[in-house]
Design a protein around this motif. Sequence first.
Motif, PDB file in Angstrom:
ATOM      1  N   TRP A 256       0.856  -1.182   0.000  1.00  0.00           N
ATOM      2  CA  TRP A 256       0.000   0.000   0.000  1.00  0.00           C
ATOM      3  C   TRP A 256       0.892   1.232   0.000  1.00  0.00           C
ATOM      4  O   TRP A 256       1.853   1.315   0.770  1.00  0.00           O
ATOM      5  CB  TRP A 256      -0.903   0.024   1.236  1.00  0.00           C
ATOM      6  CG  TRP A 256      -1.980  -1.005   1.202  1.00  0.00           C
ATOM      7  CD1 TRP A 256      -1.950  -2.246   1.749  1.00  0.00           C
ATOM      8  CD2 TRP A 256      -3.256  -0.876   0.570  1.00  0.00           C
ATOM      9  NE1 TRP A 256      -3.121  -2.902   1.499  1.00  0.00           N
ATOM     10  CE2 TRP A 256      -3.950  -2.077   0.783  1.00  0.00           C
ATOM     11  CE3 TRP A 256      -3.886   0.147  -0.141  1.00  0.00           C
ATOM     12  CZ2 TRP A 256      -5.236  -2.300   0.297  1.00  0.00           C
ATOM     13  CZ3 TRP A 256      -5.169  -0.063  -0.616  1.00  0.00           C
ATOM     14  CH2 TRP A 256      -5.837  -1.270  -0.400  1.00  0.00           C
ATOM     15  N   TYR A 257       0.550   2.161  -0.874  1.00  0.00           N
ATOM     16  CA  TYR A 257       1.168   3.475  -0.924  1.00  0.00           C
ATOM     17  C   TYR A 257       0.092   4.508  -0.631  1.00  0.00           C
ATOM     18  O   TYR A 257      -1.102   4.224  -0.695  1.00  0.00           O
ATOM     19  CB  TYR A 257       1.755   3.745  -2.314  1.00  0.00           C
ATOM     20  CG  TYR A 257       3.013   2.994  -2.634  1.00  0.00           C
ATOM     21  CD1 TYR A 257       3.008   1.625  -2.891  1.00  0.00           C
ATOM     22  CD2 TYR A 257       4.239   3.668  -2.708  1.00  0.00           C
ATOM     23  CE1 TYR A 257       4.170   0.937  -3.190  1.00  0.00           C
ATOM     24  CE2 TYR A 257       5.416   2.995  -3.015  1.00  0.00           C
ATOM     25  CZ  TYR A 257       5.363   1.636  -3.257  1.00  0.00           C
ATOM     26  OH  TYR A 257       6.528   0.971  -3.567  1.00  0.00           O
ATOM     27  N   ARG A 258       0.536   5.703  -0.326  1.00  0.00           N
ATOM     28  CA  ARG A 258      -0.416   6.800  -0.171  1.00  0.00           C
ATOM     29  C   ARG A 258       0.170   8.087  -0.710  1.00  0.00           C
ATOM     30  O   ARG A 258       1.388   8.264  -0.754  1.00  0.00           O
ATOM     31  CB  ARG A 258      -0.825   6.985   1.295  1.00  0.00           C
ATOM     32  CG  ARG A 258       0.272   7.478   2.218  1.00  0.00           C
ATOM     33  CD  ARG A 258      -0.227   7.501   3.665  1.00  0.00           C
ATOM     34  NE  ARG A 258       0.798   7.976   4.590  1.00  0.00           N
ATOM     35  CZ  ARG A 258       0.667   7.983   5.907  1.00  0.00           C
ATOM     36  NH1 ARG A 258      -0.461   7.522   6.478  1.00  0.00           N
ATOM     37  NH2 ARG A 258       1.637   8.432   6.675  1.00  0.00           N
ATOM     38  N   GLN A 259      -0.732   8.973  -1.108  1.00  0.00           N
ATOM     39  CA  GLN A 259      -0.312  10.278  -1.605  1.00  0.00           C
ATOM     40  C   GLN A 259      -1.228  11.340  -1.016  1.00  0.00           C
ATOM     41  O   GLN A 259      -2.424  11.362  -1.291  1.00  0.00           O
ATOM     42  CB  GLN A 259      -0.362  10.323  -3.134  1.00  0.00           C
ATOM     43  CG  GLN A 259       0.218  11.597  -3.714  1.00  0.00           C
ATOM     44  CD  GLN A 259       0.482  11.481  -5.205  1.00  0.00           C
ATOM     45  OE1 GLN A 259      -0.055  10.619  -5.893  1.00  0.00           O
ATOM     46  NE2 GLN A 259       1.349  12.332  -5.709  1.00  0.00           N
TER      47      GLN A 259
ATOM     48  N   ARG B  99       3.996  10.397  -3.618  1.00  0.00           N
ATOM     49  CA  ARG B  99       3.487   9.109  -3.183  1.00  0.00           C
ATOM     50  C   ARG B  99       4.554   8.410  -2.338  1.00  0.00           C
ATOM     51  O   ARG B  99       5.737   8.429  -2.687  1.00  0.00           O
ATOM     52  CB  ARG B  99       3.112   8.256  -4.393  1.00  0.00           C
ATOM     53  CG  ARG B  99       2.325   6.996  -4.076  1.00  0.00           C
ATOM     54  CD  ARG B  99       1.861   6.308  -5.332  1.00  0.00           C
ATOM     55  NE  ARG B  99       0.931   7.146  -6.100  1.00  0.00           N
ATOM     56  CZ  ARG B  99       0.260   6.699  -7.164  1.00  0.00           C
ATOM     57  NH1 ARG B  99       0.388   5.434  -7.565  1.00  0.00           N
ATOM     58  NH2 ARG B  99      -0.537   7.518  -7.824  1.00  0.00           N
ATOM     59  N   GLU B 100       4.111   7.799  -1.238  1.00  0.00           N
ATOM     60  CA  GLU B 100       5.055   7.149  -0.357  1.00  0.00           C
ATOM     61  C   GLU B 100       4.578   5.742   0.000  1.00  0.00           C
ATOM     62  O   GLU B 100       3.369   5.475   0.050  1.00  0.00           O
ATOM     63  CB  GLU B 100       5.236   7.954   0.939  1.00  0.00           C
ATOM     64  CG  GLU B 100       3.978   8.093   1.776  1.00  0.00           C
ATOM     65  CD  GLU B 100       4.219   8.766   3.116  1.00  0.00           C
ATOM     66  OE1 GLU B 100       5.380   9.099   3.437  1.00  0.00           O
ATOM     67  OE2 GLU B 100       3.226   8.954   3.862  1.00  0.00           O
ATOM     68  N   LEU B 101       5.540   4.870   0.271  1.00  0.00           N
ATOM     69  CA  LEU B 101       5.234   3.516   0.695  1.00  0.00           C
ATOM     70  C   LEU B 101       4.690   3.542   2.121  1.00  0.00           C
ATOM     71  O   LEU B 101       5.302   4.150   2.998  1.00  0.00           O
ATOM     72  CB  LEU B 101       6.471   2.638   0.622  1.00  0.00           C
ATOM     73  CG  LEU B 101       6.310   1.211   1.145  1.00  0.00           C
ATOM     74  CD1 LEU B 101       5.376   0.410   0.254  1.00  0.00           C
ATOM     75  CD2 LEU B 101       7.673   0.544   1.261  1.00  0.00           C
TER      76      LEU B 101
ATOM     77  N   ARG C  77       4.452  -2.979   3.016  1.00  0.00           N
ATOM     78  CA  ARG C  77       4.652  -3.990   1.973  1.00  0.00           C
ATOM     79  C   ARG C  77       4.692  -5.361   2.621  1.00  0.00           C
ATOM     80  O   ARG C  77       5.189  -5.512   3.747  1.00  0.00           O
ATOM     81  CB  ARG C  77       5.951  -3.734   1.221  1.00  0.00           C
ATOM     82  CG  ARG C  77       6.233  -4.742   0.106  1.00  0.00           C
ATOM     83  CD  ARG C  77       7.588  -4.511  -0.545  1.00  0.00           C
ATOM     84  NE  ARG C  77       7.701  -3.155  -1.071  1.00  0.00           N
ATOM     85  CZ  ARG C  77       7.211  -2.765  -2.243  1.00  0.00           C
ATOM     86  NH1 ARG C  77       6.567  -3.611  -2.996  1.00  0.00           N
ATOM     87  NH2 ARG C  77       7.385  -1.517  -2.634  1.00  0.00           N
TER      88      ARG C  77
ATOM     89  N   TYR D 245      -5.024   6.325  -0.884  1.00  0.00           N
ATOM     90  CA  TYR D 245      -4.247   5.105  -0.680  1.00  0.00           C
ATOM     91  C   TYR D 245      -4.350   4.222  -1.921  1.00  0.00           C
ATOM     92  O   TYR D 245      -5.450   3.951  -2.417  1.00  0.00           O
ATOM     93  CB  TYR D 245      -4.760   4.366   0.555  1.00  0.00           C
ATOM     94  CG  TYR D 245      -4.331   5.019   1.846  1.00  0.00           C
ATOM     95  CD1 TYR D 245      -4.846   6.256   2.222  1.00  0.00           C
ATOM     96  CD2 TYR D 245      -3.382   4.427   2.675  1.00  0.00           C
ATOM     97  CE1 TYR D 245      -4.429   6.884   3.399  1.00  0.00           C
ATOM     98  CE2 TYR D 245      -2.972   5.042   3.849  1.00  0.00           C
ATOM     99  CZ  TYR D 245      -3.495   6.263   4.197  1.00  0.00           C
ATOM    100  OH  TYR D 245      -3.068   6.875   5.356  1.00  0.00           O
TER     101      TYR D 245
ATOM    102  N   ASN E 204      -0.627  -1.637  -4.578  1.00  0.00           N
ATOM    103  CA  ASN E 204       0.432  -1.923  -5.544  1.00  0.00           C
ATOM    104  C   ASN E 204       0.762  -3.406  -5.462  1.00  0.00           C
ATOM    105  O   ASN E 204       1.006  -3.919  -4.354  1.00  0.00           O
ATOM    106  CB  ASN E 204       1.662  -1.070  -5.217  1.00  0.00           C
ATOM    107  CG  ASN E 204       2.873  -1.448  -6.033  1.00  0.00           C
ATOM    108  OD1 ASN E 204       3.567  -2.413  -5.720  1.00  0.00           O
ATOM    109  ND2 ASN E 204       3.135  -0.685  -7.073  1.00  0.00           N
TER     110      ASN E 204
ATOM    111  N   TRP F  71      -1.112  -1.043 -10.366  1.00  0.00           N
ATOM    112  CA  TRP F  71      -1.626  -0.125  -9.353  1.00  0.00           C
ATOM    113  C   TRP F  71      -3.143  -0.157  -9.337  1.00  0.00           C
ATOM    114  O   TRP F  71      -3.783  -0.275 -10.383  1.00  0.00           O
ATOM    115  CB  TRP F  71      -1.180   1.303  -9.651  1.00  0.00           C
ATOM    116  CG  TRP F  71       0.291   1.529  -9.465  1.00  0.00           C
ATOM    117  CD1 TRP F  71       1.263   1.371 -10.403  1.00  0.00           C
ATOM    118  CD2 TRP F  71       0.948   1.950  -8.266  1.00  0.00           C
ATOM    119  NE1 TRP F  71       2.483   1.659  -9.853  1.00  0.00           N
ATOM    120  CE2 TRP F  71       2.330   2.027  -8.558  1.00  0.00           C
ATOM    121  CE3 TRP F  71       0.513   2.279  -6.983  1.00  0.00           C
ATOM    122  CZ2 TRP F  71       3.277   2.416  -7.598  1.00  0.00           C
ATOM    123  CZ3 TRP F  71       1.449   2.676  -6.037  1.00  0.00           C
ATOM    124  CH2 TRP F  71       2.811   2.734  -6.354  1.00  0.00           C
TER     125      TRP F  71
END
Length: 121
Positions: free
Chosen positions: A36-39, A45-47, A50, A93, A96, A111
């Motif tokens: 999962w990433y979020r922006q 966008r950041e991790l 995982r 969110y 990925n 994605w």
Amino acid sequence: QVQLAESGGGLVQAGGSLRLSCAASGSGFSIDSMAWYRQAPGKQRELVARITSGGSTNYAGSVKGRFTISRDDAKNTVYLQMNSLKPEDIAVYYCNTVFLSYSDYVLREYWGQGTQVTVSS
């Protein structure tokens, strides 16, 4: 063709919880890692978290101890349990997933469409 379907975002009060889900559909592949990433608005966008095919996990420092990533390989689904949510967790969110295609044995990254998480203070 692989598709990812996300669900579970929404509005919650600070201190509350949400659980995100991301289900992969299609054929001719196996899933490697899921994440999962979020922006957040105006940010990159950041991790967030995982999980590997072997079940190893890693988390961003800002969510460690509050968020938990898990996967159900029988359902090709990854989850993100988010507890003790804070206003700084507000973001879109994204799921990925890295797949191994059986047609050419190449790893490919997909994605999800993103799901909004909003935390009210």
